[in-house]
Design a protein around this motif. Sequence first.
Motif, PDB file in Angstrom:
ATOM      1  N   VAL A   1       0.860  -1.186   0.000  1.00 53.47           N
ATOM      2  CA  VAL A   1       0.000   0.000   0.000  1.00 53.47           C
ATOM      3  C   VAL A   1       0.895   1.234   0.000  1.00 53.47           C
ATOM      4  O   VAL A   1       1.747   1.395   0.873  1.00 53.47           O
ATOM      5  CB  VAL A   1      -0.931   0.025   1.228  1.00 53.47           C
ATOM      6  CG1 VAL A   1      -1.766   1.299   1.232  1.00 53.47           C
ATOM      7  CG2 VAL A   1      -1.844  -1.198   1.216  1.00 53.47           C
ATOM      8  N   ILE A   2       0.717   2.115  -0.966  1.00 52.48           N
ATOM      9  CA  ILE A   2       1.538   3.321  -1.118  1.00 52.48           C
ATOM     10  C   ILE A   2       0.687   4.525  -0.751  1.00 52.48           C
ATOM     11  O   ILE A   2      -0.308   4.820  -1.419  1.00 52.48           O
ATOM     12  CB  ILE A   2       2.063   3.458  -2.562  1.00 52.48           C
ATOM     13  CG1 ILE A   2       2.870   2.215  -2.947  1.00 52.48           C
ATOM     14  CG2 ILE A   2       2.898   4.721  -2.716  1.00 52.48           C
ATOM     15  CD1 ILE A   2       3.151   2.103  -4.429  1.00 52.48           C
ATOM     16  N   ASN A   3       1.061   5.219   0.304  1.00 49.68           N
ATOM     17  CA  ASN A   3       0.329   6.401   0.746  1.00 49.68           C
ATOM     18  C   ASN A   3       0.994   7.636   0.145  1.00 49.68           C
ATOM     19  O   ASN A   3       2.046   8.066   0.602  1.00 49.68           O
ATOM     20  CB  ASN A   3       0.334   6.482   2.278  1.00 49.68           C
ATOM     21  CG  ASN A   3      -0.450   7.678   2.784  1.00 49.68           C
ATOM     22  OD1 ASN A   3      -1.280   8.230   2.059  1.00 49.68           O
ATOM     23  ND2 ASN A   3      -0.185   8.086   4.005  1.00 49.68           N
ATOM     24  N   THR A   4       0.407   8.207  -0.891  1.00 51.66           N
ATOM     25  CA  THR A   4       1.010   9.364  -1.556  1.00 51.66           C
ATOM     26  C   THR A   4       0.678  10.640  -0.791  1.00 51.66           C
ATOM     27  O   THR A   4      -0.096  10.645   0.155  1.00 51.66           O
ATOM     28  CB  THR A   4       0.503   9.485  -3.008  1.00 51.66           C
ATOM     29  OG1 THR A   4      -0.926   9.589  -2.999  1.00 51.66           O
ATOM     30  CG2 THR A   4       0.912   8.253  -3.803  1.00 51.66           C
ATOM     31  N   MET A   5       1.274  11.734  -1.237  1.00 49.20           N
ATOM     32  CA  MET A   5       1.112  13.015  -0.550  1.00 49.20           C
ATOM     33  C   MET A   5      -0.252  13.641  -0.833  1.00 49.20           C
ATOM     34  O   MET A   5      -0.936  13.267  -1.772  1.00 49.20           O
ATOM     35  CB  MET A   5       2.190  13.997  -1.006  1.00 49.20           C
ATOM     36  CG  MET A   5       3.600  13.565  -0.742  1.00 49.20           C
ATOM     37  SD  MET A   5       4.736  14.820  -1.360  1.00 49.20           S
ATOM     38  CE  MET A   5       4.433  14.730  -3.118  1.00 49.20           C
ATOM     39  N   GLY A   6      -0.601  14.626  -0.024  1.00 53.06           N
ATOM     40  CA  GLY A   6      -1.814  15.396  -0.254  1.00 53.06           C
ATOM     41  C   GLY A   6      -1.593  16.581  -1.166  1.00 53.06           C
ATOM     42  O   GLY A   6      -2.537  17.317  -1.483  1.00 53.06           O
ATOM     43  N   TRP A   7      -0.346  16.776  -1.617  1.00 57.01           N
ATOM     44  CA  TRP A   7      -0.039  17.883  -2.523  1.00 57.01           C
ATOM     45  C   TRP A   7      -0.415  17.461  -3.947  1.00 57.01           C
ATOM     46  O   TRP A   7       0.317  16.729  -4.603  1.00 57.01           O
ATOM     47  CB  TRP A   7       1.457  18.231  -2.432  1.00 57.01           C
ATOM     48  CG  TRP A   7       1.879  19.353  -3.323  1.00 57.01           C
ATOM     49  CD1 TRP A   7       1.132  20.416  -3.717  1.00 57.01           C
ATOM     50  CD2 TRP A   7       3.166  19.518  -3.937  1.00 57.01           C
ATOM     51  NE1 TRP A   7       1.858  21.242  -4.543  1.00 57.01           N
ATOM     52  CE2 TRP A   7       3.106  20.721  -4.698  1.00 57.01           C
ATOM     53  CE3 TRP A   7       4.344  18.785  -3.915  1.00 57.01           C
ATOM     54  CZ2 TRP A   7       4.192  21.182  -5.430  1.00 57.01           C
ATOM     55  CZ3 TRP A   7       5.431  19.243  -4.645  1.00 57.01           C
ATOM     56  CH2 TRP A   7       5.362  20.437  -5.393  1.00 57.01           C
ATOM     57  N   VAL A   8      -1.565  17.909  -4.404  1.00 55.67           N
ATOM     58  CA  VAL A   8      -2.070  17.476  -5.710  1.00 55.67           C
ATOM     59  C   VAL A   8      -2.428  18.673  -6.589  1.00 55.67           C
ATOM     60  O   VAL A   8      -3.219  18.551  -7.531  1.00 55.67           O
ATOM     61  CB  VAL A   8      -3.295  16.555  -5.545  1.00 55.67           C
ATOM     62  CG1 VAL A   8      -2.898  15.230  -4.930  1.00 55.67           C
ATOM     63  CG2 VAL A   8      -4.390  17.226  -4.701  1.00 55.67           C
ATOM     64  N   LYS A   9      -1.834  19.824  -6.324  1.00 58.08           N
ATOM     65  CA  LYS A   9      -2.037  20.993  -7.175  1.00 58.08           C
ATOM     66  C   LYS A   9      -0.739  21.332  -7.886  1.00 58.08           C
ATOM     67  O   LYS A   9       0.352  21.134  -7.348  1.00 58.08           O
ATOM     68  CB  LYS A   9      -2.477  22.201  -6.335  1.00 58.08           C
ATOM     69  CG  LYS A   9      -3.886  22.111  -5.773  1.00 58.08           C
ATOM     70  CD  LYS A   9      -4.247  23.410  -5.052  1.00 58.08           C
ATOM     71  CE  LYS A   9      -5.665  23.376  -4.509  1.00 58.08           C
ATOM     72  NZ  LYS A   9      -6.025  24.641  -3.816  1.00 58.08           N
ATOM     73  N   GLY A  10      -0.849  21.871  -9.093  1.00 56.66           N
ATOM     74  CA  GLY A  10       0.329  22.325  -9.813  1.00 56.66           C
ATOM     75  C   GLY A  10       1.348  21.210 -10.004  1.00 56.66           C
ATOM     76  O   GLY A  10       1.035  20.125 -10.522  1.00 56.66           O
ATOM     77  N   GLU A  11       2.581  21.484  -9.578  1.00 59.96           N
ATOM     78  CA  GLU A  11       3.649  20.497  -9.732  1.00 59.96           C
ATOM     79  C   GLU A  11       3.406  19.251  -8.884  1.00 59.96           C
ATOM     80  O   GLU A  11       3.922  18.177  -9.203  1.00 59.96           O
ATOM     81  CB  GLU A  11       4.999  21.118  -9.361  1.00 59.96           C
ATOM     82  CG  GLU A  11       5.495  22.151 -10.352  1.00 59.96           C
ATOM     83  CD  GLU A  11       6.919  22.596 -10.053  1.00 59.96           C
ATOM     84  OE1 GLU A  11       7.443  22.220  -8.985  1.00 59.96           O
ATOM     85  OE2 GLU A  11       7.503  23.307 -10.898  1.00 59.96           O
TER      86      GLU A  11
END
Length: 322
Positions: free
Chosen positions: A34-44
């Motif tokens: 299970v890969i928990n990605t970041m909450g940064w999903v705007k722009g870059e």
Amino acid sequence: MVYYGQTSCEQDTERYLDVVKYVFSAYKKEVPLVINTMGWVKGEGLLLLIDTIRLLSPSHVVQMDVYDWKAMAPLTPEYVHLTPGLYTKGKQQAKCKQMGMSGAENWKSSEGEGDASAPEYKLLYVHPEFPRAGVAGEARVHSSILRDMSILGYLGQLQSPDIGAVLPLHSLVPYQVPFSAVAVRVIHTDVAPTNIMYAVNASWVGLCRIPDEIRCQTDGPVLLTQTPVCDCLGFGIVRGVEMEKKLYHILTPVPPENLRLVNCLLLGNIAIPNCVLVGQQGVEGEIPYVTSDYNYSILGSGKLKKKKHFKRREYAFECDYT
């Protein structure tokens, strides 16, 4: 485990992807991952997420939307296939459409590695129906609190298991580590070599292992010119630096058998919780490592940022040697 050394990867996205590759290379595929990605999903941040999906080739992607906010497209395999990432290219369909069928057959894509074929995964899209779900501002505050709690819990391993008073840092016996035994690197900013010990002293460090042998040609500390992507075996606090005997005094709960493998100290932008330094009991006079009189013009120094909903922090670290 790799010590990235920052709470956000905005300043060094390339190293972030290198870290992801390094960690993923250890996956043996014997159990589900299970890969928990970041909450940064705007722009870059979105472009970096697309790079990560291409890099890791997941079987499923779970996308959680934000209540009453529709600014992010569903991350379908087709969308990821066509959209360029931060470091990878999307499938350039437009070039194919402008050509005839014969031209399209002879045309070879110039995309980066892993971009030639469409990714194959199932998208599970979750849209919450309750208000304030995924509010970014509150998430940042909560993550800061949880990070401090995590560090305090980790340092709790230094305390005696017997129920009693919590011992302050100056009451704990540190390890003595020669300058020549470990290399040092400050991850998040440039620090002049003459000021490196001021930065390292009283700091949270990652205890790491680099494959290269440490070779010290001088009496001073061993300084790395680049940040390595390497195994992190645990964390510690540099409680003091003894310049005359050229020793680091390090507090860590990492067991001795693992400490023998450590040959690198990485200092990042992760601060020791204020209560650890300010709340030291049994101190006569000034509290160790705490000061309000500091020269902020020194390269590598900086004031602690004010956080919303919290009392302003008025303390910074100072060195205990001349």
